[in-house]
Design a protein around this motif. Structure first.
Motif, short mmCIF file in Angstrom:
data_model
loop_
_atom_site.label_atom_id
_atom_site.label_comp_id
_atom_site.label_asym_id
_atom_site.label_seq_id
_atom_site.Cartn_x
_atom_site.Cartn_y
_atom_site.Cartn_z
N HIS A 55 14.95 99.11 75.31
CA HIS A 55 14.53 99.58 76.79
C HIS A 55 13.04 100.31 76.70
CE1 HIS A 55 17.43 97.53 78.95
NE2 HIS A 55 18.26 98.17 78.30
N GLU A 56 13.00 101.34 75.65
CA GLU A 56 11.71 101.94 75.88
C GLU A 56 10.76 101.29 75.25
OE1 GLU A 56 12.92 105.56 73.34
OE2 GLU A 56 13.83 106.61 74.85
N ARG A 57 10.76 100.17 74.19
CA ARG A 57 9.79 99.71 73.90
C ARG A 57 9.35 98.68 74.86
NH1 ARG A 57 12.09 96.93 68.12
NH2 ARG A 57 13.73 98.68 67.62
N VAL A 58 10.14 98.00 75.57
CA VAL A 58 9.77 97.11 76.50
C VAL A 58 8.91 98.12 77.62
CG1 VAL A 58 10.73 95.79 78.40
CG2 VAL A 58 11.65 95.44 76.16
N GLU A 59 9.51 99.06 77.93
CA GLU A 59 8.74 99.76 79.18
C GLU A 59 7.25 100.35 78.42
OE1 GLU A 59 8.12 101.96 82.60
OE2 GLU A 59 9.65 100.55 82.01
N ARG A 60 7.24 100.65 77.20
CA ARG A 60 6.00 100.94 76.61
C ARG A 60 4.96 99.87 76.47
NH1 ARG A 60 5.09 105.70 72.15
NH2 ARG A 60 3.05 105.84 72.16
N TYR A 61 5.48 98.79 75.85
CA TYR A 61 4.55 97.76 75.44
C TYR A 61 4.78 96.23 76.02
CZ TYR A 61 4.21 101.05 71.47
OH TYR A 61 4.28 102.14 70.90
N GLY A 62 5.55 96.13 77.04
CA GLY A 62 5.89 94.89 77.48
C GLY A 62 4.75 94.36 78.29
N ALA A 69 20.61 102.32 70.38
CA ALA A 69 19.90 100.94 70.19
C ALA A 69 19.60 100.22 71.54
CB ALA A 69 20.78 99.91 69.52
N HIS A 70 20.10 100.28 72.62
CA HIS A 70 19.75 99.76 73.65
C HIS A 70 18.63 100.54 74.39
CE1 HIS A 70 23.77 97.44 74.76
NE2 HIS A 70 23.24 96.89 73.61
N ARG A 71 18.85 101.90 74.23
CA ARG A 71 17.94 103.10 74.83
C ARG A 71 16.43 102.54 73.96
NH1 ARG A 71 20.44 106.86 74.71
NH2 ARG A 71 20.16 107.81 72.53
N ASP A 72 16.67 102.25 72.60
CA ASP A 72 15.30 102.06 71.99
C ASP A 72 14.61 100.77 72.37
OD1 ASP A 72 13.46 101.44 69.85
OD2 ASP A 72 14.89 101.73 68.23
#
Length: 209
Positions: free
Chosen positions: A64-71, A59-62
């Motif tokens: 973090h990946e969202r923030v990295e991609r869309y933040g 869940a944390h990886r998911d």
């Protein structure tokens, strides 16, 4: 300065950075990352954890990946005339719910995805990407879009569930149309679903007052 000296300096700097990172993590404690993500994502954190079968690492990886991609997405400005158009469409679909609840919910799904694209999020034909991006910037209300989408495509959903989906989706609509409103304007307010409306939403057409 010799090459060997430069290499040694680089090694020392890297070691210092790694040590600082480990120290920061230790100070946070084992639950530090979870607390930080819960603060940022609110209810979206719990939904993501459940979607990963309570596997916190996944869940944390998911997230973090969202923030990295869309933040880094920045809301594009919404012109006053465009906002008024969207507000008028939302008002119409709310009123249409009385006679055609399923169509009203489908219209809400379409309208929310269109507004999101106008504000700079992925286009409606990239539905999952759009939801992921919205979950980063509107984590408290993105579930409203998921709810209307499920309701619009479920053949067994009740009229009451359709009504609840539409009410739930309104918060995201207000987020998307209110954020970035130019200073000094007095934007039109969307007519809410009032108690009077709620009493009539379940009445079939022609049933009278």
């Amino acid at each position: 300065m010799s090459t060997l000296t430069v290499v040694l300096i680089i090694v020392v700097l890297v070691a210092a950075l790694v040590g600082a990172g480990l120290l920061l993590r230790a100070r946070r404690g084992p639950g530090g990352e979870a607390r930080a993500l819960k603060r940022r994502f609110g209810p979206e954190y719990g939904r993501t954890l459940a979607r990963h079968g309570d596997d916190q690492e996944s869940a944390h990886r998911d997230l973090h990946e969202r923030v990295e991609r869309y933040g880094r997405i920045r809301h594009l400005p919404l012109e006053a005339a465009t906002r008024e158009h969207y507000v008028a469409r939302w008002t119409v679909l709310q009123e249409r719910f009385v006679d055609s609840p399923r169509q009203a919910v489908a219209d809400a799904d379409e309208l929310l995805t269109r507004i999101a694209a106008t504000r700079g999020f992925p286009e409606p034909d990239r539905a999952e990407e759009q939801l992921a991006a919205l979950s980063v910037h509107h984590p408290h209300h993105v579930e409203g879009l998921r709810t209307v989408r499920r309701a619009a495509h479920s053949p067994s959903v009740s009229t009451e569930e359709l009504r609840e989906a539409l009410v739930h989706a309104r918060a995201l609509f207000e987020d998307l149309t209110a954020t970035g409103t130019p200073a000094g304007t007095d934007p039109a307010r969307t007519r809410p679903i009032t108690g009077h409306d709620r009493g009539h939403l379940l009445k079939p057409k022609g049933s009278g007052a």
